[in-house]
Design a protein around this motif. Structure first.
Motif, PDB file in Angstrom:
ATOM      1  N   ASP A 109      -7.281  -4.442  -3.814  1.00  0.00           N
ATOM      2  CA  ASP A 109      -6.666  -5.569  -2.864  1.00  0.00           C
ATOM      3  C   ASP A 109      -7.438  -6.759  -2.878  1.00  0.00           C
ATOM      4  O   ASP A 109      -8.496  -6.681  -2.375  1.00  0.00           O
TER       5      ASP A 109
ATOM      6  N   THR B 283       0.868  -1.222   0.000  1.00  0.00           N
ATOM      7  CA  THR B 283       0.125  -0.090   0.123  1.00  0.00           C
ATOM      8  C   THR B 283       0.878   1.095  -0.170  1.00  0.00           C
ATOM      9  O   THR B 283       0.654   2.176  -0.649  1.00  0.00           O
TER      10      THR B 283
ATOM     11  N   SER C 119      -6.021   1.388   2.333  1.00  0.00           N
ATOM     12  CA  SER C 119      -6.232  -0.006   1.834  1.00  0.00           C
ATOM     13  C   SER C 119      -7.731  -0.325   1.433  1.00  0.00           C
ATOM     14  O   SER C 119      -8.564  -0.265   2.281  1.00  0.00           O
TER      15      SER C 119
ATOM     16  N   GLU D 145      -2.983  -5.450  -5.386  1.00  0.00           N
ATOM     17  CA  GLU D 145      -2.201  -6.080  -4.026  1.00  0.00           C
ATOM     18  C   GLU D 145      -2.743  -7.503  -4.005  1.00  0.00           C
ATOM     19  O   GLU D 145      -3.782  -7.866  -4.202  1.00  0.00           O
TER      20      GLU D 145
HETATM   21 MG    MG Z   1      -2.012  -3.220   1.687  1.00  0.00          MG
END
Ligand code: MG
Ligand code: ADP
Length: 154
Positions: free
Chosen positions: A77, A40, A58, A105
């Motif tokens: 993410d 992040t 995030s 991510e």
């Molecule tokens: Mg992260």
């Protein structure tokens, strides 16, 4: 492949900025690395280079956060994705072939549905170098990204 070591969160943000400054719409950046390695943090640098003014948080629970800028940022993410099909439900393909930069991510968790060309950033801790040390590998995979490594000023 470019290999970089950082020794603070800010240095990792700077690596993200350098990478972000060479990105174009349609580019896809995959981030791999354990929890708390700095995925992040690196994304914050990419966002800053793209001119995103919002604070980056995030998207762990939302899966994707969208940030508008001249070239928008779509920050995924996918840690909580149980089945890659969920990605199609949230319109993953529209993001991939859209007007912005896509950063993912935990991309390895959805490897079956990823494009074949991408920028792959791997981040690792290295306790031998210190608690805050990170080793970052940046790889440009595919014809689309030919020349990027020479433009990357780190
Ligand atoms: Mg992260
Ligand atoms: P991830 O998204 O990979 O889970 P975050 O970027 O949210 O990781 O968090 C990284 C954590 O590690 C932050 O608390 C940050 O302050 C800390 N940290 C320490 N050293 C570094 C470094 N060299 N690069 C990035 N983060 C670092």
């Amino acid at each position: 492949m470019k290999q970089i070591k950082t020794y603070s969160q800010d240095e990792t943000v700077q690596v993200g900025k350098a990478l972000g400054s060479i990105l174009e719409k349609g580019d896809v950046v995959l981030l791999s690395g354990d929890l708390g390695t700095g995925k992040t943090a690196l994304t914050k640098g990419i966002a800053s280079a793209l001119g995103v003014e919002d604070y980056i948080t995030s998207p762990t629970f939302t899966i994707v956060n969208e940030y508008s800028a001249e070239v928008p940022l779509y920050h995924f993410d996918v840690y909580r994705i149980a089945d890659p099909d969920e990605m199609y439900d949230i319109g993953f393909e529209e993001y991939l072939y859209g007007d912005g930069v896509v950063v993912i991510e935990w991309a390895e968790l959805i490897k079956d549905i990823l494009p074949h060309e991408f920028i792959w950033v791997k981040i690792r801790k290295n306790p031998e170098l210190g608690l805050d040390a990170r080793e970052i590998d940046i790889e440009f995979i595919g014809k689309k990204y030919e020349g990027y490594i020479n433009r990357l000023k780190i």
